[in-house]
Motif scaffolding. Sequence first.
Motif, PDB file in Angstrom:
ATOM      1  N   SER A   1     -10.754  73.368  71.246  1.00  0.00           N
ATOM      2  CA  SER A   1      -9.949  73.520  70.025  1.00  0.00           C
ATOM      3  C   SER A   1     -10.849  73.324  68.818  1.00  0.00           C
ATOM      4  CB  SER A   1      -8.859  72.448  69.967  1.00  0.00           C
ATOM      5  OG  SER A   1      -8.082  72.473  71.115  1.00  0.00           O
ATOM      6  N   LEU A   2     -10.514  74.011  67.740  1.00  0.00           N
ATOM      7  CA  LEU A   2     -11.233  73.813  66.487  1.00  0.00           C
ATOM      8  C   LEU A   2     -10.266  73.306  65.435  1.00  0.00           C
ATOM      9  CD1 LEU A   2     -13.534  76.938  66.019  1.00  0.00           C
ATOM     10  CD2 LEU A   2     -14.010  74.786  67.185  1.00  0.00           C
ATOM     11  N   ALA A   3     -10.732  72.356  64.649  1.00  0.00           N
ATOM     12  CA  ALA A   3      -9.945  71.903  63.503  1.00  0.00           C
ATOM     13  C   ALA A   3     -10.839  72.063  62.285  1.00  0.00           C
ATOM     14  CB  ALA A   3      -9.532  70.448  63.668  1.00  0.00           C
ATOM     15  N   ILE A   4     -10.347  72.778  61.276  1.00  0.00           N
ATOM     16  CA  ILE A   4     -11.136  73.006  60.071  1.00  0.00           C
ATOM     17  C   ILE A   4     -10.390  72.340  58.915  1.00  0.00           C
ATOM     18  CG2 ILE A   4     -12.232  74.755  58.622  1.00  0.00           C
ATOM     19  CD1 ILE A   4     -13.010  74.796  61.665  1.00  0.00           C
ATOM     20  N   LEU A   5     -10.985  71.290  58.372  1.00  0.00           N
ATOM     21  CA  LEU A   5     -10.344  70.566  57.275  1.00  0.00           C
ATOM     22  C   LEU A   5     -10.820  71.161  55.962  1.00  0.00           C
ATOM     23  CD1 LEU A   5     -10.117  68.733  59.722  1.00  0.00           C
ATOM     24  CD2 LEU A   5     -10.725  66.806  58.295  1.00  0.00           C
ATOM     25  N   ILE A   6      -9.882  71.602  55.142  1.00  0.00           N
ATOM     26  CA  ILE A   6     -10.261  72.150  53.847  1.00  0.00           C
ATOM     27  C   ILE A   6     -10.034  71.065  52.795  1.00  0.00           C
ATOM     28  CG2 ILE A   6      -9.788  73.961  52.156  1.00  0.00           C
ATOM     29  CD1 ILE A   6      -9.078  75.765  54.476  1.00  0.00           C
ATOM     30  N   GLN A   7     -11.099  70.767  52.039  1.00  0.00           N
ATOM     31  CA  GLN A   7     -11.030  69.655  51.087  1.00  0.00           C
ATOM     32  C   GLN A   7     -11.420  70.133  49.698  1.00  0.00           C
ATOM     33  OE1 GLN A   7     -13.879  67.870  53.684  1.00  0.00           O
ATOM     34  NE2 GLN A   7     -12.711  65.955  53.774  1.00  0.00           N
TER      35      GLN A   7
ATOM     36  N   PHE B   1      -2.297  74.229  66.147  1.00  0.00           N
ATOM     37  CA  PHE B   1      -1.108  74.612  65.366  1.00  0.00           C
ATOM     38  C   PHE B   1      -0.588  75.951  65.861  1.00  0.00           C
ATOM     39  CE2 PHE B   1      -2.637  72.316  61.251  1.00  0.00           C
ATOM     40  CZ  PHE B   1      -2.423  71.110  61.871  1.00  0.00           C
ATOM     41  N   THR B   2      -1.518  76.857  66.122  1.00  0.00           N
ATOM     42  CA  THR B   2      -1.117  78.209  66.487  1.00  0.00           C
ATOM     43  C   THR B   2      -1.016  78.378  67.992  1.00  0.00           C
ATOM     44  OG1 THR B   2      -3.441  78.816  66.413  1.00  0.00           O
ATOM     45  CG2 THR B   2      -2.158  79.230  64.426  1.00  0.00           C
ATOM     46  N   GLY B   3      -1.317  77.299  68.731  1.00  0.00           N
ATOM     47  CA  GLY B   3      -1.206  77.356  70.187  1.00  0.00           C
ATOM     48  C   GLY B   3      -2.336  78.110  70.864  1.00  0.00           C
ATOM     49  N   ASN B   4      -3.471  78.218  70.217  1.00  0.00           N
ATOM     50  CA  ASN B   4      -4.614  78.893  70.845  1.00  0.00           C
ATOM     51  C   ASN B   4      -5.513  77.895  71.546  1.00  0.00           C
ATOM     52  OD1 ASN B   4      -4.230  80.532  67.991  1.00  0.00           O
ATOM     53  ND2 ASN B   4      -4.634  81.825  69.753  1.00  0.00           N
ATOM     54  N   LEU B   5      -6.084  78.338  72.678  1.00  0.00           N
ATOM     55  CA  LEU B   5      -7.152  77.559  73.291  1.00  0.00           C
ATOM     56  C   LEU B   5      -8.349  78.495  73.352  1.00  0.00           C
ATOM     57  CD1 LEU B   5      -5.490  75.570  76.190  1.00  0.00           C
ATOM     58  CD2 LEU B   5      -6.705  74.648  74.229  1.00  0.00           C
ATOM     59  N   LEU B   6      -9.507  78.004  72.943  1.00  0.00           N
ATOM     60  CA  LEU B   6     -10.672  78.872  72.893  1.00  0.00           C
ATOM     61  C   LEU B   6     -11.523  78.646  74.122  1.00  0.00           C
ATOM     62  CD1 LEU B   6     -11.646  78.146  69.183  1.00  0.00           C
ATOM     63  CD2 LEU B   6     -10.107  79.901  70.047  1.00  0.00           C
ATOM     64  N   SER B   7     -12.132  79.725  74.613  1.00  0.00           N
ATOM     65  CA  SER B   7     -13.087  79.519  75.710  1.00  0.00           C
ATOM     66  C   SER B   7     -14.451  80.037  75.268  1.00  0.00           C
ATOM     67  CB  SER B   7     -12.606  80.209  76.983  1.00  0.00           C
ATOM     68  OG  SER B   7     -12.645  81.590  76.825  1.00  0.00           O
ATOM     69  N   PHE B   8     -15.454  79.217  75.521  1.00  0.00           N
ATOM     70  CA  PHE B   8     -16.803  79.542  75.069  1.00  0.00           C
ATOM     71  C   PHE B   8     -17.693  79.926  76.245  1.00  0.00           C
ATOM     72  CE2 PHE B   8     -15.263  76.949  71.556  1.00  0.00           C
ATOM     73  CZ  PHE B   8     -15.745  77.663  70.461  1.00  0.00           C
ATOM     74  N   GLU B   9     -18.396  81.049  76.104  1.00  0.00           N
ATOM     75  CA  GLU B   9     -19.400  81.449  77.092  1.00  0.00           C
ATOM     76  C   GLU B   9     -20.640  80.594  76.830  1.00  0.00           C
ATOM     77  OE1 GLU B   9     -19.076  84.067  79.300  1.00  0.00           O
ATOM     78  OE2 GLU B   9     -17.036  84.550  78.624  1.00  0.00           O
ATOM     79  N   PRO B  10     -21.490  80.418  77.836  1.00  0.00           N
ATOM     80  CA  PRO B  10     -22.750  79.714  77.563  1.00  0.00           C
ATOM     81  C   PRO B  10     -23.538  80.472  76.498  1.00  0.00           C
ATOM     82  CG  PRO B  10     -22.408  79.976  79.920  1.00  0.00           C
ATOM     83  CD  PRO B  10     -21.354  80.786  79.255  1.00  0.00           C
ATOM     84  N   GLY B  11     -24.210  79.778  75.612  1.00  0.00           N
ATOM     85  CA  GLY B  11     -25.007  80.437  74.575  1.00  0.00           C
ATOM     86  C   GLY B  11     -24.275  80.532  73.252  1.00  0.00           C
ATOM     87  N   VAL B  12     -24.651  81.547  72.481  1.00  0.00           N
ATOM     88  CA  VAL B  12     -24.116  81.665  71.117  1.00  0.00           C
ATOM     89  C   VAL B  12     -22.829  82.479  71.112  1.00  0.00           C
ATOM     90  CG1 VAL B  12     -24.622  82.425  68.771  1.00  0.00           C
ATOM     91  CG2 VAL B  12     -26.440  81.474  70.191  1.00  0.00           C
TER      92      VAL B  12
END
Lengths: 437, 281
Positions: free
Chosen positions: A326-332, A346-357
Amino acid sequence: MGKTIIEVKNLSKVYRLGIKESQTESVGQAILQWVLSPLRNFRRLRRLSKFDLNKEEQDVLWALRDINFKVEQGEVLGIIGKNGAGKSTLLKILSQVTPPSDGEIRMRGRVASLLEVGTGFNPELTGRENVYLNGTILGMTRVEGDAKFDEIIAFSGVEKFIDTPVKRYSSGMKVRLAFAVAAHLEPEILIIDEVLAVGDAEFQRKCLGKMQDVAGEGRTVLFVSHNMPAVSSLCTRAIMLRHGELFMEGNVDDVINGYLNEQSARAEVGLAELTDRWGSGLVKFTDVQFSTDPDQPIGNVLYAGQQGIFTFTMESHDTQVIPQASLAILIQDVQHQRVTTLHTRFTGNLLSFEPGVNTVTCTIPKINLMPGKYWVTLHCIVGGESSQVSEPADHVDQAAYFFVEGGDFFGSGKIPNDKHGMILVEQAWAQPQRIGS
Amino acid sequence: MASNTPIETVIRPIKGWQLLNFSELFRYRDLFYFMVVRDIKVLYKQTVLGFLWAVLNPFFSMVVFTVVFGNLAGVPSDGVPYAIFSFAGLLPWTYFAQSMQNSTNSLVQARNIFTKVYFPRLLIPMTPVIAKLVDFLIAFAMLGAMMIYYKVTPTWDALYLPVLIIIMILSAAGIGMILSAMAVQYRDIRFAMTFLTQLLMYAAPVVWPASLIEEKFGSLAYRLYGLYPPAGVIEGFRAALIGTRPMPWELLMFSSISAVALFIIGALYFRRMERVFADVA
């Protein structure tokens, strides 16, 4: 003159950090943990006050480490540094609120500290009673209080309400009265922490003027602030703390320049190289871009009313696919006040990351922020709500900033500006309808 | 300001045990005065009955105890009406219990102050111990009225009352210092307080006479019972004011020793814990 009035030698202070709770794997273990928890809690609470400085313990934070400096009589010393650099801890030790863990300080003269204006005000008592109570808390005697009473009231400008309980005062009135008491203490050493952050502009000027007078009378002032213009106009010398260590010491303008350079250098350094972050490091943010055009995902300017695209470049150090992140981006805003949070949960997304960039984008269909500069704090959690473990992988405070330019949010040709508030809201107005027939 | 004789302050890590710093306490006497005055003024602000509460609390306890213990259970009362017997016990007890409770909670409540500015922290738990004396004096007047009603005359032993009051203050202050210092680090104390006060009340001869101890457990137990300061104080109050018994010197001797010991232990413990207050509060 030229006499050393404060001497700080090898000063250190350690605090105990919270310890991560151990995970249980079975019901039996969980019950056992629960049964034993009073014992564990007792150990944990007792450890808060017990240290062995010679052992390098894991959960100990060195809020200050081996600080040395001297202050001469009549000097106004500015103390600057980022949040968490140790400024407040240093002031707390100087004002004897907490003892140091190691080292010593010698001070010649009466010390008054203003770590927070209005400390000890009792809401039920009247202004008059609070002046005496607060004055004696700050080290005044009753006789001195009598002698200065009229002057204090005149400075505060709340004469009319002096026999009204303080709970009926506005917050501005409380601050005024409190500062008035503190300003009339006449100690040899005055310690001030960020008092100018409160009160209106006119009162701030009055306070600055009063502090200049105090310094002019040959008293020594230690002044902590994030307000660089105030530091520069009041102080003669400054020290800068960083991660609990004395980073710079010298002429006030040199130190302020050093501080500002360091701040902007941090923003210039690529996100990937920033070391000022925490988390397991399994996935790391390496770049952030802000743009309005998905085909040109580079830049840092967004427009109110148009779409905004946040593009994050992230590097996974796992050899396998990370299925749930999950990512949380705080805007300040510029004062680091949080405006909102973008969160995959919030939006119900789960992210999956491949190895690398990997790159991740988040699109905001219509930017509804007022024009200005905004910081983003990035936070990445590996492991979803459903999975066993969930731990922060990377966290970077104020990792990057973007600008919002005014735009035609409402499609009416009118461009709102920051005088109208912080955010824009879609709205529809209807014609007045007459009630009755 | 006497700037030609500057005070030199040395701040360094504090180690070991320390007793009271009297010169410092003396310098802050004005602050102590204002803290006590504040406590007294604020306590009954925005109440309808005001200082009447100082009388009502022990009064209603007396009514309940007279009905339950005096009439229903038939607890002996050394030959005087149970109402005046129990009130003479409730008077010092209410002071002791309330000043101990307020003192225990005082530090946690004042954490916003002592984490921001330095003054001898000892003043905080001592304030309610002194401020509650006002309530005590008001309730004392109530006892006087009851003595007239029941036609009870005090004995010459009433001259010893100041000694009893000092024992009472010392022990309440001692316990207050220990528990308030513990409560800063262990918030459990706050929850234990209600139960502890009740336990201590039934352990004190408030609703029953100390003579019962002698009857049931013998004279050695009775003497040792004096180690619990409220025992000597409460029995002493009865001896002085209603003359149900001679002055209990055998209890008071132990009571005064343990009150002084409690005060010293309390001060030592408080001073030892004081250095970490700002960090753990």
